[in-house]
Design an enzyme around this catalytic site. Structure first.
Site, PDB file in Angstrom:
ATOM      1  N   GLN A 164      24.281  71.588 -73.955  1.00 11.72           N
ATOM      2  CA  GLN A 164      24.453  70.133 -73.918  1.00 11.72           C
ATOM      3  C   GLN A 164      25.935  69.809 -73.900  1.00 11.72           C
ATOM      4  O   GLN A 164      26.749  70.520 -74.488  1.00 11.72           O
ATOM      5  CB  GLN A 164      23.803  69.482 -75.163  1.00 11.72           C
ATOM      6  CG  GLN A 164      22.297  69.573 -75.164  1.00 11.72           C
ATOM      7  CD  GLN A 164      21.709  68.719 -74.062  1.00 11.72           C
ATOM      8  OE1 GLN A 164      21.846  67.513 -74.074  1.00 11.72           O
ATOM      9  NE2 GLN A 164      21.034  69.340 -73.113  1.00 11.72           N
ATOM     10  N   TYR A 223      19.417  75.942 -73.226  1.00 10.59           N
ATOM     11  CA  TYR A 223      19.507  74.574 -72.714  1.00 10.59           C
ATOM     12  C   TYR A 223      20.143  73.653 -73.757  1.00 10.59           C
ATOM     13  O   TYR A 223      21.033  72.865 -73.444  1.00 10.59           O
ATOM     14  CB  TYR A 223      18.102  74.071 -72.333  1.00 10.59           C
ATOM     15  CG  TYR A 223      18.062  72.621 -71.937  1.00 10.59           C
ATOM     16  CD1 TYR A 223      18.554  72.205 -70.705  1.00 10.59           C
ATOM     17  CD2 TYR A 223      17.537  71.681 -72.791  1.00 10.59           C
ATOM     18  CE1 TYR A 223      18.512  70.862 -70.354  1.00 10.59           C
ATOM     19  CE2 TYR A 223      17.490  70.345 -72.441  1.00 10.59           C
ATOM     20  CZ  TYR A 223      17.968  69.935 -71.219  1.00 10.59           C
ATOM     21  OH  TYR A 223      17.939  68.627 -70.866  1.00 10.59           O
ATOM     22  N   HIS A 278      18.851  66.961 -79.217  1.00  8.22           N
ATOM     23  CA  HIS A 278      17.776  67.950 -79.062  1.00  8.22           C
ATOM     24  C   HIS A 278      17.703  68.770 -80.340  1.00  8.22           C
ATOM     25  O   HIS A 278      18.738  69.186 -80.866  1.00  8.22           O
ATOM     26  CB  HIS A 278      18.090  68.919 -77.912  1.00  8.22           C
ATOM     27  CG  HIS A 278      18.047  68.297 -76.562  1.00  8.22           C
ATOM     28  ND1 HIS A 278      16.947  68.390 -75.738  1.00  8.22           N
ATOM     29  CD2 HIS A 278      18.970  67.584 -75.874  1.00  8.22           C
ATOM     30  CE1 HIS A 278      17.208  67.759 -74.603  1.00  8.22           C
ATOM     31  NE2 HIS A 278      18.423  67.262 -74.657  1.00  8.22           N
ATOM     32  N   HIS A 313      21.706  60.971 -77.062  1.00 15.55           N
ATOM     33  CA  HIS A 313      20.467  61.636 -77.450  1.00 15.55           C
ATOM     34  C   HIS A 313      20.762  62.978 -78.118  1.00 15.55           C
ATOM     35  O   HIS A 313      21.870  63.493 -78.009  1.00 15.55           O
ATOM     36  CB  HIS A 313      19.535  61.838 -76.243  1.00 15.55           C
ATOM     37  CG  HIS A 313      20.022  62.864 -75.268  1.00 15.55           C
ATOM     38  ND1 HIS A 313      20.987  62.590 -74.316  1.00 15.55           N
ATOM     39  CD2 HIS A 313      19.680  64.166 -75.092  1.00 15.55           C
ATOM     40  CE1 HIS A 313      21.208  63.685 -73.590  1.00 15.55           C
ATOM     41  NE2 HIS A 313      20.429  64.662 -74.050  1.00 15.55           N
TER      42      HIS A 313
END
Length: 139
Positions: free
Chosen positions: A135, A131, A67, A65
């Site tokens: 990752q 945040y 972000h 994934h």
């Protein structure tokens, strides 16, 4: 567009400071991304954002994934931005025939059809940025 912490931008009839936190997951949540692919995705996403008069403020991801933190003008529809980000990136990444992707994903899709979009602004921006920076980028 600059990358100041509090960006207030101006349009002809608007002053704005809009950010969206986007999360895209791979089809079937397959673990296909490497650092090389994430680096390529960052370049692709940056270009798509520019086409929408937006700015990719932060980007990172893991093996299944990604972000994105995007600063965008009020005239931009989040769903149209997402559609373009996912469509262009899927097409361009699949053209490169990365082995980690071709072995685990067949057909034409790179991304799951769903996504997360969270509006954010003010103080939470730095928290979201941290945040995303934290990752566990694959090596």
């Amino acid at each position: 567009m600059s990358s100041e912490k509090t960006q207030v931008r101006r349009g002809r009839h608007v002053v704005f400071n809009l950010h969206v936190h986007l999360v895209f997951v791979t089809k079937y949540r397959r673990e296909v991304f490497t650092k090389e692919i994430l680096d390529e995705l960052k370049i692709i996403f940056h270009g798509v954002c520019l086409d929408f008069e937006s700015e990719l403020v932060e980007f990172d991801g893991e093996d299944d994934h990604v972000h994105l933190l995007v600063h965008y003008p009020p005239k931009v529809s989040i769903s149209k931005l997402v559609n373009s980000l996912k469509g262009v990136s899927s097409r361009r990444i699949r053209q490169k025939c990365y082995p980690s992707i071709t072995k685990k994903l067949w057909g034409g899709a790179l991304w799951s059809p769903s996504y997360f979009a969270g509006s954010c602004g003010g103080a939470p921006i730095e928290i979201i940025r941290q945040y995303i920076e934290q990752q566990n980028t694959p090596h």
